[in-house]
Design an enzyme around this catalytic site. Structure first.
Site, PDB file in Angstrom:
ATOM      1  N   LYS A  24      57.162 -38.473  10.688  1.00  0.00           N
ATOM      2  CA  LYS A  24      57.409 -37.600  11.840  1.00  0.00           C
ATOM      3  C   LYS A  24      58.318 -36.427  11.471  1.00  0.00           C
ATOM      4  O   LYS A  24      58.924 -35.799  12.338  1.00  0.00           O
ATOM      5  CB  LYS A  24      58.059 -38.397  12.974  1.00  0.00           C
ATOM      6  CG  LYS A  24      57.227 -39.542  13.516  1.00  0.00           C
ATOM      7  CD  LYS A  24      56.085 -39.042  14.359  1.00  0.00           C
ATOM      8  CE  LYS A  24      55.368 -40.192  15.044  1.00  0.00           C
ATOM      9  NZ  LYS A  24      54.255 -39.713  15.908  1.00  0.00           N
ATOM     10  N   ARG A  25      58.406 -36.153  10.184  1.00  0.00           N
ATOM     11  CA  ARG A  25      59.334 -35.132   9.675  1.00  0.00           C
ATOM     12  C   ARG A  25      60.757 -35.411  10.157  1.00  0.00           C
ATOM     13  O   ARG A  25      61.551 -34.512  10.394  1.00  0.00           O
ATOM     14  CB  ARG A  25      58.881 -33.714  10.069  1.00  0.00           C
ATOM     15  CG  ARG A  25      57.522 -33.317   9.505  1.00  0.00           C
ATOM     16  CD  ARG A  25      57.315 -31.811   9.520  1.00  0.00           C
ATOM     17  NE  ARG A  25      57.371 -31.262  10.871  1.00  0.00           N
ATOM     18  CZ  ARG A  25      57.354 -29.960  11.147  1.00  0.00           C
ATOM     19  NH1 ARG A  25      57.271 -29.071  10.168  1.00  0.00           N
ATOM     20  NH2 ARG A  25      57.390 -29.546  12.395  1.00  0.00           N
ATOM     21  N   ALA A  61      62.912 -32.286  11.835  1.00  0.00           N
ATOM     22  CA  ALA A  61      62.141 -31.323  12.624  1.00  0.00           C
ATOM     23  C   ALA A  61      62.595 -31.258  14.075  1.00  0.00           C
ATOM     24  O   ALA A  61      61.929 -30.632  14.895  1.00  0.00           O
ATOM     25  CB  ALA A  61      60.658 -31.667  12.560  1.00  0.00           C
ATOM     26  N   LEU A  63      63.897 -32.516  17.955  1.00  0.00           N
ATOM     27  CA  LEU A  63      63.600 -33.452  19.032  1.00  0.00           C
ATOM     28  C   LEU A  63      62.175 -33.987  18.919  1.00  0.00           C
ATOM     29  O   LEU A  63      61.245 -33.226  18.647  1.00  0.00           O
ATOM     30  CB  LEU A  63      63.770 -32.737  20.375  1.00  0.00           C
ATOM     31  CG  LEU A  63      63.441 -33.506  21.651  1.00  0.00           C
ATOM     32  CD1 LEU A  63      64.477 -34.587  21.905  1.00  0.00           C
ATOM     33  CD2 LEU A  63      63.388 -32.541  22.838  1.00  0.00           C
ATOM     34  N   LEU A  65      59.229 -34.492  20.487  1.00  0.00           N
ATOM     35  CA  LEU A  65      58.647 -33.984  21.730  1.00  0.00           C
ATOM     36  C   LEU A  65      57.727 -35.004  22.390  1.00  0.00           C
ATOM     37  O   LEU A  65      57.605 -35.032  23.618  1.00  0.00           O
ATOM     38  CB  LEU A  65      57.886 -32.689  21.457  1.00  0.00           C
ATOM     39  CG  LEU A  65      58.735 -31.486  21.051  1.00  0.00           C
ATOM     40  CD1 LEU A  65      57.850 -30.290  20.746  1.00  0.00           C
ATOM     41  CD2 LEU A  65      59.745 -31.127  22.137  1.00  0.00           C
ATOM     42  N   GLY A 108      66.692 -29.478  17.017  1.00  0.00           N
ATOM     43  CA  GLY A 108      67.688 -30.536  16.963  1.00  0.00           C
ATOM     44  C   GLY A 108      68.096 -30.916  15.559  1.00  0.00           C
ATOM     45  O   GLY A 108      69.197 -31.439  15.339  1.00  0.00           O
ATOM     46  N   GLU A 111      70.847 -28.654  14.872  1.00  0.00           N
ATOM     47  CA  GLU A 111      72.017 -29.111  15.633  1.00  0.00           C
ATOM     48  C   GLU A 111      72.693 -30.283  14.925  1.00  0.00           C
ATOM     49  O   GLU A 111      73.925 -30.343  14.848  1.00  0.00           O
ATOM     50  CB  GLU A 111      71.579 -29.502  17.046  1.00  0.00           C
ATOM     51  CG  GLU A 111      71.149 -28.301  17.878  1.00  0.00           C
ATOM     52  CD  GLU A 111      70.494 -28.664  19.189  1.00  0.00           C
ATOM     53  OE1 GLU A 111      70.717 -27.940  20.175  1.00  0.00           O
ATOM     54  OE2 GLU A 111      69.752 -29.683  19.234  1.00  0.00           O
ATOM     55  N   GLU A 131      62.564 -23.467  20.487  1.00  0.00           N
ATOM     56  CA  GLU A 131      62.564 -23.937  21.873  1.00  0.00           C
ATOM     57  C   GLU A 131      61.953 -22.922  22.834  1.00  0.00           C
ATOM     58  O   GLU A 131      61.249 -23.303  23.786  1.00  0.00           O
ATOM     59  CB  GLU A 131      63.997 -24.281  22.308  1.00  0.00           C
ATOM     60  CG  GLU A 131      64.539 -25.593  21.747  1.00  0.00           C
ATOM     61  CD  GLU A 131      65.053 -25.495  20.328  1.00  0.00           C
ATOM     62  OE1 GLU A 131      65.543 -26.498  19.807  1.00  0.00           O
ATOM     63  OE2 GLU A 131      64.963 -24.392  19.720  1.00  0.00           O
ATOM     64  N   ARG A 134      58.395 -23.287  23.088  1.00  0.00           N
ATOM     65  CA  ARG A 134      57.968 -24.561  23.685  1.00  0.00           C
ATOM     66  C   ARG A 134      58.258 -24.594  25.187  1.00  0.00           C
ATOM     67  O   ARG A 134      57.982 -25.588  25.850  1.00  0.00           O
ATOM     68  CB  ARG A 134      58.705 -25.731  23.023  1.00  0.00           C
ATOM     69  CG  ARG A 134      58.620 -25.771  21.494  1.00  0.00           C
ATOM     70  CD  ARG A 134      57.284 -26.230  20.990  1.00  0.00           C
ATOM     71  NE  ARG A 134      57.320 -26.388  19.544  1.00  0.00           N
ATOM     72  CZ  ARG A 134      56.963 -25.450  18.676  1.00  0.00           C
ATOM     73  NH1 ARG A 134      56.527 -24.278  19.111  1.00  0.00           N
ATOM     74  NH2 ARG A 134      57.035 -25.672  17.372  1.00  0.00           N
ATOM     75  N   GLY A 139      69.446 -28.292  23.452  1.00  0.00           N
ATOM     76  CA  GLY A 139      70.190 -29.273  24.227  1.00  0.00           C
ATOM     77  C   GLY A 139      71.117 -30.148  23.422  1.00  0.00           C
ATOM     78  O   GLY A 139      71.807 -30.995  23.978  1.00  0.00           O
TER      79      GLY A 139
END
Length: 252
Positions: A24-25, A61, A63, A65, A108, A111, A131, A134, A139
């Site tokens: 999922k990277r 990568a 959050l 999603l 993220g 972050e 973001e 998207r 966040g």
């Protein structure tokens, strides 16, 4: 201890924390955030520094999603505040964290990277805040941590356009501190972690805590806080011993 979506090992006072969702990277799901919180909470005083990495070709990568696309606003608020807490606890845990950034360092993932104190960028890394594309907003603390480094103007442009910065740009802009060839990050990160672990734990703690807070203060309050911190540190037996050894030629 085992932690879902993380590999954790401790070697000679250095903890190695690897995000383990390569398929999922290394996207951050709720369970991965829980594991990060638990792992850093479980470290005892024998852990003097941490090396943070991502399995496979990418650091992170961002959050997940797929897990978060159906949340209502209140759930999104709670998830955001949880990320804030976990990353805050990592940043201000008192231990230096050295991150190795390769491949995707997106949303993220950036972050998370900026909760580390020292960042080693491999030449295949790239940075992005997608973001805006998207239909969402950052966040996990980017509006504070990323904006402090890039400035709000450049971060605004980065989010509006989805602009991707390569490794050279990332190092130049301050998203990382060292630029190395692909595959060379872990060796340098380990070296840096061992060097910081050899510092006085109290000195590391003061550096991690005081500087970020001084940044938020007025000049007068910042200078006062610097003076108080300096006085307290100089009065410790370890500081005196280290200075005496330095003056005696037994310590660089």
């Amino acid at each position: 201890m085992t932690y879902p979506h993380l590999r954790v090992r401790v070697d000679d006072g250095i903890a190695y924390v690897e995000l383990d969702r390569a398929d999922k990277r290394n996207a951050l799901c709720n369970a991965a955030i829980d594991s990060l919180e638990a792992a850093f909470r479980d470290f005892d005083d024998s852990v003097r520094a941490v090396v943070l990495t991502g399995a496979g070709e990418h650091f992170c990568a961002g959050l997940d999603l797929a897990e978060n696309s159906t949340r209502d606003p209140l759930d999104v608020l709670r998830v955001s505040q949880r990320w804030h807490k976990v990353f805050h606890d990592m940043q201000f845990g008192g231990r230096p964290i050295v991150a190795v950034l390769q491949g995707a360092v997106i949303g993220g993932g950036l972050e998370l990277a900026l909760a580390a104190h020292v960042r080693v960028i491999e030449r295949n890394a790239f940075f992005q805040l997608p973001e805006g594309k998207r239909g969402i907003f950052v966040g996990g603390g980017a509006s504070v941590r990323v904006a402090r480094i890039l400035g709000p103007d450049r971060m605004t442009e980065m989010m509006l356009t989805g602009r991707r910065y390569d490794a050279v740009d990332g190092e130049r802009l301050g998203l990382g501190h060292y630029l190395v060839d692909a595959g060379a990050g872990l060796a340098l990160a380990t070296q840096l972690a061992r060097e910081t672990a050899a510092n006085s734990p109290l000195s590391n703690w003061a550096t991690i805590h005081a500087l970020s807070r001084i940044h938020d203060m007025s000049m007068a309050d910042g200078l006062f806080t610097e003076s108080v911190t300096s006085a307290l540190m100089l009065a410790t037996p370890e500081a005196r011993d280290r200075m005496e050894r330095f003056l005696g030629g037994t310590q660089r």
